[in-house]
Design a protein around this motif. Structure first.
Motif, PDB file in Angstrom:
ATOM      1  N   TYR A  17       0.832  -1.209   0.000  1.00 13.88           N
ATOM      2  CA  TYR A  17       0.000   0.000   0.000  1.00 13.88           C
ATOM      3  C   TYR A  17       0.869   1.263   0.000  1.00 13.88           C
ATOM      4  CZ  TYR A  17      -3.343   3.519   1.527  1.00 13.88           C
ATOM      5  OH  TYR A  17      -4.106   4.660   1.621  1.00 13.88           O
ATOM      6  N   ASN A  18       1.917   1.258   0.821  1.00 14.63           N
ATOM      7  CA  ASN A  18       2.830   2.409   0.848  1.00 14.63           C
ATOM      8  C   ASN A  18       3.531   2.599  -0.490  1.00 14.63           C
ATOM      9  OD1 ASN A  18       2.628   3.650   3.430  1.00 14.63           O
ATOM     10  ND2 ASN A  18       3.721   1.954   4.347  1.00 14.63           N
ATOM     11  N   GLY A  41       0.128   2.507  -3.484  1.00 19.00           N
ATOM     12  CA  GLY A  41      -1.122   3.219  -3.247  1.00 19.00           C
ATOM     13  C   GLY A  41      -1.143   4.576  -3.935  1.00 19.00           C
ATOM     14  N   SER A  76      -3.522   6.900  -2.973  1.00 23.86           N
ATOM     15  CA  SER A  76      -4.248   7.800  -2.084  1.00 23.86           C
ATOM     16  C   SER A  76      -3.413   9.028  -1.777  1.00 23.86           C
ATOM     17  CB  SER A  76      -4.598   7.075  -0.778  1.00 23.86           C
ATOM     18  OG  SER A  76      -5.155   7.976   0.147  1.00 23.86           O
ATOM     19  N   ARG A 133      -0.283   7.751   3.706  1.00 21.21           N
ATOM     20  CA  ARG A 133      -0.418   6.299   3.596  1.00 21.21           C
ATOM     21  C   ARG A 133       0.289   5.558   4.724  1.00 21.21           C
ATOM     22  NH1 ARG A 133       0.394   7.736  -1.821  1.00 21.21           N
ATOM     23  NH2 ARG A 133       2.575   7.102  -1.788  1.00 21.21           N
ATOM     24  N   SER A 134       1.326   6.154   5.287  1.00 20.69           N
ATOM     25  CA  SER A 134       2.044   5.479   6.367  1.00 20.69           C
ATOM     26  C   SER A 134       1.161   5.280   7.589  1.00 20.69           C
ATOM     27  CB  SER A 134       3.294   6.279   6.749  1.00 20.69           C
ATOM     28  OG  SER A 134       2.942   7.565   7.217  1.00 20.69           O
ATOM     29  N   SER A 194      -1.477   2.451   6.732  1.00 19.99           N
ATOM     30  CA  SER A 194      -0.876   1.118   6.649  1.00 19.99           C
ATOM     31  C   SER A 194      -0.778   0.466   8.024  1.00 19.99           C
ATOM     32  CB  SER A 194       0.507   1.206   5.998  1.00 19.99           C
ATOM     33  OG  SER A 194       1.381   1.999   6.786  1.00 19.99           O
ATOM     34  N   GLU A 223      -8.784   3.250  -0.317  1.00 21.56           N
ATOM     35  CA  GLU A 223      -8.618   2.951   1.107  1.00 21.56           C
ATOM     36  C   GLU A 223      -9.575   1.842   1.525  1.00 21.56           C
ATOM     37  OE1 GLU A 223      -9.153   6.534   3.265  1.00 21.56           O
ATOM     38  OE2 GLU A 223      -7.452   7.568   2.345  1.00 21.56           O
ATOM     39  N   TYR A 280      -8.314  -1.613   0.355  1.00 21.94           N
ATOM     40  CA  TYR A 280      -7.246  -2.178   1.183  1.00 21.94           C
ATOM     41  C   TYR A 280      -7.771  -2.637   2.541  1.00 21.94           C
ATOM     42  CZ  TYR A 280      -3.365  -1.148  -1.944  1.00 21.94           C
ATOM     43  OH  TYR A 280      -2.486  -1.151  -3.000  1.00 21.94           O
TER      44      TYR A 280
END
Length: 224
Positions: free
Chosen positions: A39-40, A43, A45, A49-50, A53, A98, A101
């Motif tokens: 995702y990081n 992703g 977004s 994101r951190s 996650s 989001e 995930y």
């Protein structure tokens, strides 16, 4: 009849193995960690994101624990339905990615909690391949906090804010207004922007200065 009533028993199955439980929860954590890394890395977004996650791992492991507890008893399963019916989640999901995930994290927790190792691994690998293939061919992007400060007359504030917003929107692939602060003779705006390259940042800076030479433009890395 006795077998039917046994389904409502609150006792844990005799076949419960602490070794298997520990192995599955560690494997579940490893898969969720890999999901967070993906995702990081891939992703799209615009949010931080951190932070999300980390939440993915908590959601997935919580799902694993719940399923591990209720799978041995129909009564516990029914109780879980009743308990969840009174839970309300107030935090809005800003972007569909989001939500996707989050469902992946929940699916991993469900599968591992139900001891469905092979289907979970196959599904997880397929999803990762889809994410990576979709990302291929897409240009890399840069996410930045954009701070714009400008001294101006009170009667010109509305026009200045609109001109700045239009300029930023026209030169970014994605933009979100985080804060607008009005003072007597000044305006401060905080945007969260996504651009394709550093040249786009330079272009935004040049065009904002063209609006008014006194404008102050600051870019800050979104991961800070």
């Amino acid at each position: 009849m006795d077998k039917f009533l046994e389904q409502f028993s609150l006792t844990v199955e005799d076949s419960f193995s602490s070794t298997n439980y520990i192995a599955y929860i560690l494997l579940c954590a490893a898969l969720l960690y890999l999901l967070a890394v993906i995702y990081n890395r891939y992703g799209q977004s615009i949010s931080n994101r951190s932070q999300l996650s980390k939440v993915l791992m908590i959601v997935g492991l919580t799902t694993f624990i719940i399923i591990s507890i209720v799978k041995s008893s129909l009564a516990l399963s029914l109780g879980l339905v009743g308990a969840l019916s009174i839970v309300r989640f107030r935090t809005a999901i800003k972007e569909p990615e989001e939500l996707g995930y989050f469902f992946m994290a929940i699916a991993i927790g469900l599968g591992m909690g139900a001891n469905q190792l092979l289907p979970t691994l196959i599904g997880f690998v397929v999803l990762l391949l889809i994410i990576i293939l979709q990302h291929k061919g897409q240009s890399s992007s840069i996410t930045q906090n954009l701070l714009v400060n400008l001294t101006c007359d009170t009667d010109k504030k509305t026009a200045i804010i609109k001109e700045i917003s239009d300029t930023v929107s026209a030169n970014t692939t994605q933009v979100e207004v985080k804060r607008i602060q009005h003072e007597e003779t000044s305006v401060a705006i905080n945007f969260l922007v996504k651009v394709k390259s550093l040249e786009d940042l330079n272009s935004i800076n040049t065009k904002l200065i063209a609006i008014d030479p006194k404008v102050q433009v600051t870019f800050i890395d979104n991961t800070l």
